[in-house]
Design an enzyme around this catalytic site. Sequence first.
Site, PDB file in Angstrom:
ATOM      1  N   ASP A  98       0.773  -1.097   0.135  1.00  0.00           N
ATOM      2  CA  ASP A  98       0.033   0.012   0.145  1.00  0.00           C
ATOM      3  C   ASP A  98       0.844   1.275  -0.078  1.00  0.00           C
ATOM      4  O   ASP A  98       1.753   1.269   0.903  1.00  0.00           O
ATOM      5  CB  ASP A  98      -0.917  -0.073   1.181  1.00  0.00           C
ATOM      6  CG  ASP A  98      -1.828   1.053   1.237  1.00  0.00           C
ATOM      7  OD1 ASP A  98      -2.031   1.800   0.183  1.00  0.00           O
ATOM      8  OD2 ASP A  98      -2.389   1.612   2.436  1.00  0.00           O
ATOM      9  N   MET A  99       0.533   2.167  -1.073  1.00  0.00           N
ATOM     10  CA  MET A  99       1.346   3.417  -1.151  1.00  0.00           C
ATOM     11  C   MET A  99       1.080   4.286   0.044  1.00  0.00           C
ATOM     12  O   MET A  99       0.117   4.202   0.705  1.00  0.00           O
ATOM     13  CB  MET A  99       1.132   4.100  -2.309  1.00  0.00           C
ATOM     14  CG  MET A  99       1.350   3.184  -3.528  1.00  0.00           C
ATOM     15  SD  MET A  99       2.814   2.224  -3.515  1.00  0.00           S
ATOM     16  CE  MET A  99       4.147   3.543  -3.758  1.00  0.00           C
TER      17      MET A  99
ATOM     18  N   ARG B  25      -7.751  13.469   7.156  1.00  0.00           N
ATOM     19  CA  ARG B  25      -8.562  13.476   5.849  1.00  0.00           C
ATOM     20  C   ARG B  25      -9.872  13.797   6.487  1.00  0.00           C
ATOM     21  O   ARG B  25     -10.336  13.506   7.393  1.00  0.00           O
ATOM     22  CB  ARG B  25      -8.323  12.069   5.395  1.00  0.00           C
ATOM     23  CG  ARG B  25      -9.304  11.724   4.008  1.00  0.00           C
ATOM     24  CD  ARG B  25      -9.180  10.390   3.500  1.00  0.00           C
ATOM     25  NE  ARG B  25      -8.076   9.961   2.955  1.00  0.00           N
ATOM     26  CZ  ARG B  25      -7.784   8.838   2.920  1.00  0.00           C
ATOM     27  NH1 ARG B  25      -8.541   7.866   3.243  1.00  0.00           N
ATOM     28  NH2 ARG B  25      -6.598   8.392   2.153  1.00  0.00           N
TER      29      ARG B  25
ATOM     30  N   ASP C 178      -3.749   2.493  -5.325  1.00  0.00           N
ATOM     31  CA  ASP C 178      -2.452   2.449  -4.697  1.00  0.00           C
ATOM     32  C   ASP C 178      -2.067   1.354  -3.823  1.00  0.00           C
ATOM     33  O   ASP C 178      -1.425   1.098  -2.892  1.00  0.00           O
ATOM     34  CB  ASP C 178      -2.434   3.834  -3.787  1.00  0.00           C
ATOM     35  CG  ASP C 178      -3.080   3.621  -2.424  1.00  0.00           C
ATOM     36  OD1 ASP C 178      -4.143   3.097  -2.274  1.00  0.00           O
ATOM     37  OD2 ASP C 178      -2.439   4.480  -1.448  1.00  0.00           O
ATOM     38  N   GLU C 179      -3.016   0.323  -4.163  1.00  0.00           N
ATOM     39  CA  GLU C 179      -2.541  -1.000  -3.422  1.00  0.00           C
ATOM     40  C   GLU C 179      -2.766  -2.168  -4.161  1.00  0.00           C
ATOM     41  O   GLU C 179      -3.660  -2.314  -4.941  1.00  0.00           O
ATOM     42  CB  GLU C 179      -3.341  -1.110  -2.107  1.00  0.00           C
ATOM     43  CG  GLU C 179      -4.862  -1.114  -1.977  1.00  0.00           C
ATOM     44  CD  GLU C 179      -5.634  -0.892  -0.800  1.00  0.00           C
ATOM     45  OE1 GLU C 179      -4.951  -0.961   0.362  1.00  0.00           O
ATOM     46  OE2 GLU C 179      -6.765  -1.518  -0.811  1.00  0.00           O
TER      47      GLU C 179
HETATM   48  N1  DCP Z   1      -8.529   8.904  -1.806  1.00  0.00           N
HETATM   49  C1  DCP Z   1      -9.502   9.669  -1.985  1.00  0.00           C
HETATM   50  N2  DCP Z   1     -10.549   9.738  -1.341  1.00  0.00           N
HETATM   51  C2  DCP Z   1     -10.815   8.902  -0.240  1.00  0.00           C
HETATM   52  C3  DCP Z   1      -9.599   8.230   0.306  1.00  0.00           C
HETATM   53  C4  DCP Z   1      -8.332   8.190  -0.603  1.00  0.00           C
HETATM   54  O1  DCP Z   1      -9.360  10.320  -3.131  1.00  0.00           O
HETATM   55  N3  DCP Z   1     -11.720   9.133   0.479  1.00  0.00           N
HETATM   56  C5  DCP Z   1      -7.138   8.902  -2.290  1.00  0.00           C
HETATM   57  C6  DCP Z   1      -6.107   9.807  -2.034  1.00  0.00           C
HETATM   58  C7  DCP Z   1      -5.244   8.851  -1.366  1.00  0.00           C
HETATM   59  C8  DCP Z   1      -5.288   7.710  -2.009  1.00  0.00           C
HETATM   60  O2  DCP Z   1      -6.618   7.446  -2.406  1.00  0.00           O
HETATM   61  O3  DCP Z   1      -3.705   9.242  -1.306  1.00  0.00           O
HETATM   62  C9  DCP Z   1      -5.125   6.540  -1.471  1.00  0.00           C
HETATM   63  O4  DCP Z   1      -5.766   6.142  -0.249  1.00  0.00           O
HETATM   64  P1  DCP Z   1      -5.301   5.654   1.131  1.00  0.00           P
HETATM   65  O5  DCP Z   1      -6.480   5.157   1.779  1.00  0.00           O
HETATM   66  O6  DCP Z   1      -4.361   4.399   0.876  1.00  0.00           O
HETATM   67  O7  DCP Z   1      -4.413   6.665   1.743  1.00  0.00           O
HETATM   68  P2  DCP Z   1      -3.043   7.277   1.444  1.00  0.00           P
HETATM   69  O8  DCP Z   1      -2.248   6.356   0.717  1.00  0.00           O
HETATM   70  O9  DCP Z   1      -3.459   8.666   1.391  1.00  0.00           O
HETATM   71  O10 DCP Z   1      -2.264   7.402   3.082  1.00  0.00           O
HETATM   72  P3  DCP Z   1      -1.892   6.005   4.123  1.00  0.00           P
HETATM   73  O11 DCP Z   1      -0.576   6.158   4.132  1.00  0.00           O
HETATM   74  O12 DCP Z   1      -2.614   5.944   4.979  1.00  0.00           O
HETATM   75  O13 DCP Z   1      -2.457   4.740   2.998  1.00  0.00           O
END
Ligand code: DCP
Length: 600
Positions: A10-11, A58, A113-114
């Site tokens: 997971d990025m 978020r 991203d995963e």
């Molecule tokens: N995303 C989005 N709307 C959301 C959740 C996420 O558009 N409600 C997008 C932005 C994030 C990406 O998807 O960067 C990946 O979501 P993740 O839940 O994996 O969260 P992040 O990668 O941002 O953070 P983490 O390091 O906690 O995985």
Amino acid sequence: MRERIVALVDMDCFFCQVEQRINPELKGKPVAVVQYNKWRGGGIIAVNYEARACGVTRHMRGDEAKEKCPEINLVHVPSINDKADTSRYREAGKEVINVICQFNCAVQRASVDEAFLDLTEAVDKRIGGETQVSADHLPSTHVVGFESQLENKEEGRSEAVQEWLRKSDASSEDDHDYRLVVAAKMVEEMRRAIFTQTGFTCSAGIAHNKILSKLVCGMHKPNQQTVLPISKVPFLYETLPVKKVRLLGGKLGDTLMEKLGINYMSELEKFSEAELCQKFEQRNGQWLYNIARGIDNEEVEARLIPKSIGCCKRFPGKTALKTKQELDHWIQELAVEVCARLDKDYEENCRRPRNLVVQWSVEVGSSNSKTGFLSHFDQPCLARDAMILLCKSISIENNKVKVPIQFLGLSVGKFTEERNKANSIAKFFKPSNASETKVNETIVSDPPVPEVKQEAPLIKTGPMSFFLRNLKKKEPEKNDERVADPQMSVETDEDEKEPVKSDSDKDDEKDKRCQDEEEAEAPCPQCGKSVKILDMSEHLDHHVAQELHKELNQSVTPAIPPQPSTSALPKKRKYTKSKNQSAGGDAKKIRSIQSFFNKK
Ligand code: DCP
């Protein structure tokens, strides 16, 4: 059976990393990505770890984030025609997948991203030649159930890993842990390669199945990985709330807690399989019984491309859509994006979707969807069909929508590959020896439905390009628990990210949606028989085959066996090379047709 080895990669704060790569000045600074709108600086959809340290989360508004962290850099998601353009994030996600694919394992892209990876074979291959794995090979690894008392975090982590390595004996008969050790080393290498080749960091969870790898993936973020030895599952479950488990975040989790009076996963183990099956039906009961013991048999489905393509938009508060014109406008906009992505997808993957799903919400906490069969892939048709589908299901009087729409989504799915375009049934019958040889040498797993449909005389599309007219209305409609948060105006890639829900909720919703889609039926435009929409292509395919069969029967004379009933249609058909198909000639073609029907 030897245990699978599964990793989830997971990025870290992905959209932020993408923006930081575009603008390197942002590196090391607090950053959040905002879906901009005028209300309080827009909604935050990604927050980097520097900003998280200041309390930014978020779902905050941009203005709130500024209050918490005045030095934060708010980057806006690009937009086209008032609609978020997430293509740069999707492209970046593909780069990562390309690196992962260098590691020879089954890869299932789970979101933008995963990805889940099945490392079972790769690990087995490595074990043969693997020399000792030391703690130095695992510089960012944590192991559940192995914790040190040392104050220095890094020293403690390293000591715990060494302890785990000592206990994971490569020579023991039960080599489960040793295989996890090898997998952990492999994932360390993979994550390093991702960083070197893309500049992005990621985290990972490594365990014996998808559910467990997902559970531990987020335990140590960013840029670290966590291993869950099977013997430590009870330790993990002791404090793990039921709702944290993938597929238990939604309704099933609620019912489970309520009916059994439990809160933590460890409490689930007390119930017998019979009890669970009786309370939650056979399939759920068995799954619950297994997962209470850390067992999950779901395979990593080797899939690099999304199952569906879609986009959505929220219309919170006063922006809710109130007129037919507004609905029409936004359906058109969403269809533009879906079609643009479909075209690109077609170029890359040579596939076409079979169904269209329209989703909408009229209030927070409710969601509705309708599915139609899709036969045209251009924007006007898609928008028109979506509009028809929607208008069939909502109340509109004098162009006014009775209950304003707060969320609208369009997606297409159930793709059929057209890789074997040259092998369509129609071409199969063309008297060209060259194309025939090609056909005979190819194993086709799924008939190339769309071309055949369009060529078939009886399936020409009228003003409606799918079978909406008599689409059965499914009641009740409000069972698809998606929450539309009026605070958010996030547009996301339907297949990839849900804006406001936990991962487990997303999985539950997807399951429900799939179930709805699978159940929807429509009458066949040719025989009138009620057919599941998802089976419609195959059903029509059967009519095409019958037509061709009839035509051919008129020109050549060999006896044709009785035609099968449509219910006898198999889910997937294989056209294999038969002895009779090795050369040209009508009689041989007829024998091929016979075997086509006989196989059914
Ligand atoms: N995303 C989005 N709307 C959301 C959740 C996420 O558009 N409600 C997008 C932005 C994030 C990406 O998807 O960067 C990946 O979501 P993740 O839940 O994996 O969260 P992040 O990668 O941002 O953070 P983490 O390091 O906690 O995985």
